[in-house]
Scaffold this active site. Structure first.
Site, PDB file in Angstrom:
ATOM      1  N   GLN A  12       0.829  -1.199   0.000  1.00 51.19           N
ATOM      2  CA  GLN A  12       0.000   0.000   0.000  1.00 51.19           C
ATOM      3  C   GLN A  12       0.865   1.251   0.000  1.00 51.19           C
ATOM      4  O   GLN A  12       1.921   1.301   0.620  1.00 51.19           O
ATOM      5  CB  GLN A  12      -0.938   0.014   1.205  1.00 51.19           C
ATOM      6  CG  GLN A  12      -1.979   1.117   1.114  1.00 51.19           C
ATOM      7  CD  GLN A  12      -3.180   0.854   1.989  1.00 51.19           C
ATOM      8  OE1 GLN A  12      -3.425  -0.268   2.423  1.00 51.19           O
ATOM      9  NE2 GLN A  12      -3.949   1.892   2.261  1.00 51.19           N
ATOM     10  N   SER A  94       4.720  -6.248   2.545  1.00 47.60           N
ATOM     11  CA  SER A  94       3.431  -6.237   3.250  1.00 47.60           C
ATOM     12  C   SER A  94       2.342  -6.843   2.358  1.00 47.60           C
ATOM     13  O   SER A  94       2.377  -8.031   2.049  1.00 47.60           O
ATOM     14  CB  SER A  94       3.086  -4.806   3.675  1.00 47.60           C
ATOM     15  OG  SER A  94       1.903  -4.764   4.434  1.00 47.60           O
ATOM     16  N   LEU A  95       1.379  -6.045   1.926  1.00 42.34           N
ATOM     17  CA  LEU A  95       0.327  -6.489   1.017  1.00 42.34           C
ATOM     18  C   LEU A  95       0.886  -7.270  -0.165  1.00 42.34           C
ATOM     19  O   LEU A  95       0.289  -8.253  -0.626  1.00 42.34           O
ATOM     20  CB  LEU A  95      -0.437  -5.250   0.527  1.00 42.34           C
ATOM     21  CG  LEU A  95      -1.235  -5.354  -0.767  1.00 42.34           C
ATOM     22  CD1 LEU A  95      -2.455  -6.231  -0.559  1.00 42.34           C
ATOM     23  CD2 LEU A  95      -1.632  -3.962  -1.252  1.00 42.34           C
ATOM     24  N   ARG A 119      -8.887  -8.221   4.462  1.00 42.60           N
ATOM     25  CA  ARG A 119      -7.821  -7.550   5.207  1.00 42.60           C
ATOM     26  C   ARG A 119      -8.031  -6.031   5.208  1.00 42.60           C
ATOM     27  O   ARG A 119      -7.934  -5.366   6.241  1.00 42.60           O
ATOM     28  CB  ARG A 119      -6.477  -7.909   4.562  1.00 42.60           C
ATOM     29  CG  ARG A 119      -5.221  -7.348   5.202  1.00 42.60           C
ATOM     30  CD  ARG A 119      -4.045  -7.835   4.366  1.00 42.60           C
ATOM     31  NE  ARG A 119      -2.728  -7.545   4.935  1.00 42.60           N
ATOM     32  CZ  ARG A 119      -1.972  -6.501   4.606  1.00 42.60           C
ATOM     33  NH1 ARG A 119      -2.440  -5.619   3.735  1.00 42.60           N
ATOM     34  NH2 ARG A 119      -0.782  -6.339   5.147  1.00 42.60           N
ATOM     35  N   HIS A 203       0.893  -2.245  10.710  1.00 46.29           N
ATOM     36  CA  HIS A 203       2.059  -2.967  11.232  1.00 46.29           C
ATOM     37  C   HIS A 203       2.462  -2.507  12.628  1.00 46.29           C
ATOM     38  O   HIS A 203       3.644  -2.277  12.910  1.00 46.29           O
ATOM     39  CB  HIS A 203       3.238  -2.844  10.257  1.00 46.29           C
ATOM     40  CG  HIS A 203       2.959  -3.463   8.936  1.00 46.29           C
ATOM     41  ND1 HIS A 203       2.845  -4.829   8.770  1.00 46.29           N
ATOM     42  CD2 HIS A 203       2.729  -2.899   7.722  1.00 46.29           C
ATOM     43  CE1 HIS A 203       2.572  -5.073   7.493  1.00 46.29           C
ATOM     44  NE2 HIS A 203       2.489  -3.928   6.850  1.00 46.29           N
ATOM     45  N   GLN A 252       1.738 -10.782  10.091  1.00 45.52           N
ATOM     46  CA  GLN A 252       2.034  -9.574   9.335  1.00 45.52           C
ATOM     47  C   GLN A 252       1.223  -8.369   9.803  1.00 45.52           C
ATOM     48  O   GLN A 252       1.676  -7.227   9.712  1.00 45.52           O
ATOM     49  CB  GLN A 252       1.766  -9.849   7.856  1.00 45.52           C
ATOM     50  CG  GLN A 252       2.208  -8.775   6.901  1.00 45.52           C
ATOM     51  CD  GLN A 252       1.635  -9.001   5.529  1.00 45.52           C
ATOM     52  OE1 GLN A 252       0.478  -8.689   5.272  1.00 45.52           O
ATOM     53  NE2 GLN A 252       2.440  -9.562   4.624  1.00 45.52           N
TER      54      GLN A 252
END
Length: 320
Positions: A12, A94-95, A119, A203, A252
């Site tokens: 993102q 991440s994503l 998510r 996070h 995560q």
């Protein structure tokens, strides 16, 4: 191209207006099909969002996340179907780890899209309840930033969210605590502090409230054994199997992105080419600065995709 290539899938923040317009225009039967299929899976107008959508349309995390994933999967389809590319090493920021797991055949595209949509929806509920912020600290050692976060904790949650490169670390948490940590970082010698345009404090432990619900969602989807090496941004280490991949995606939510460790692990595995697959060029920048002698490429526009396809289709040199 006779090289060891790390496919790097962005997270993102990489979204931008028109991010898939060049893909749909130049590769309608591959990229266009993938976006249309993603649209059908999720019931979202992803083709329009990713080609003509405004910045404001792409800003909500529940929209940005599936849009970025769909765009990355569209590029992956172009590489696979139009150049015969086979993934050997993948990682996602991440994503982006969901796209990496698709590239390694751990998740199907449809399951990855459904998981990312959920998510994003769950993260949006945290954003509505918490006054959160994220800031990139430039030019200060991570260990000093860890200490600064601890000193700022009386004002609220503030934790390291991203170890992006040795000179860039992102902090995340409650707005007042992030502001105090930013002040302390600048006073300690940080070159810059850049507030990130995000809708939630990703996070960090503020996301723990959605961890169980998302874990239940993860359990509803099958995870296969990896068909290629996946370096997890949660651990910086290889994903050992399907169950391990599922557990990493749960962790995560609250754990930091360890991108420095991913790039170090890629070098240890003999990677010499770093290819960003999807919108944006942030990961290319990290790779250029972290592995300065490597080849780094991106797929951010039509000219870069076209040049990449030509090189992938070129027969390897033969030594005599």
């Amino acid at each position: 191209m006779n090289t060891s290539i790390l496919l790097m899938f962005p997270g993102q923040g990489s979204q931008r207006p028109g991010m898939a317009a060049h893909l749909v225009r130049e590769h309608p039967r591959t990229a266009g099909r993938v976006l249309a299929e993603a649209q059908d899976v999720l019931g979202l107008p992803l083709t329009g969002l990713c080609t003509v959508g405004r910045a404001a349309d792409l800003e909500p995390t529940q929209i940005a996340q599936p849009a970025i994933l769909a765009t990355s999967l569209a590029v992956l389809a172009v590489l696979r179907e139009e150049a015969g590319f086979t993934c050997s090493v993948a990682a996602g920021h991440s994503l982006g780890e969901y796209a990496a797991l698709v590239a390694a055949d751990v998740l199907t595209s449809a399951d990855a899209l459904r998981l990312v949509r959920r998510r994003g929806e769950l993260m949006a509920t945290v954003a509505r309840r918490v006054s959160g912020a994220m800031t990139a600290i430039i030019g200060l050692a991570p260990r000093l930033i860890e200490d600064i976060c601890a000193r700022s904790a009386p004002l609220g949650v503030v934790e390291i969210a991203n170890y992006n490169e040795r000179g860039q670390t992102v902090i995340s948490g409650q707005r007042a605590a992030v502001a105090r940590a930013t002040e302390l970082a600048l006073a300690a010698g940080a070159e810059r502090a850049v507030p990130l345009k995000v809708s939630a404090p990703f996070h960090c432990s503020l996301m723990r409230e959605i961890e169980d619900e998302f874990a239940a969602e993860l359990d509803r989807h099958p995870f296969a054994e990896p068909g290629a090496l996946v370096l997890s941004s949660v651990s910086g280490e290889p994903v050992s199997g399907g169950a391990h991949a599922r557990n990493l995606l749960r962790r995560q939510l609250v754990g930091p992105v360890r991108w420095v460790d991913v790039l170090d692990a890629a070098q240890a595995h003999g990677v010499d080419t770093y290819l960003e697959v999807g919108p944006g060029r942030a990961l290319s920048g990290f790779a250029n600065r972290t592995v300065p002698h490597a080849t780094v490429r991106s797929t951010n526009d039509a000219s870069r995709v076209g040049a990449l396809l030509r090189d992938l289709r070129r027969p390897p040199a033969v030594s005599v």
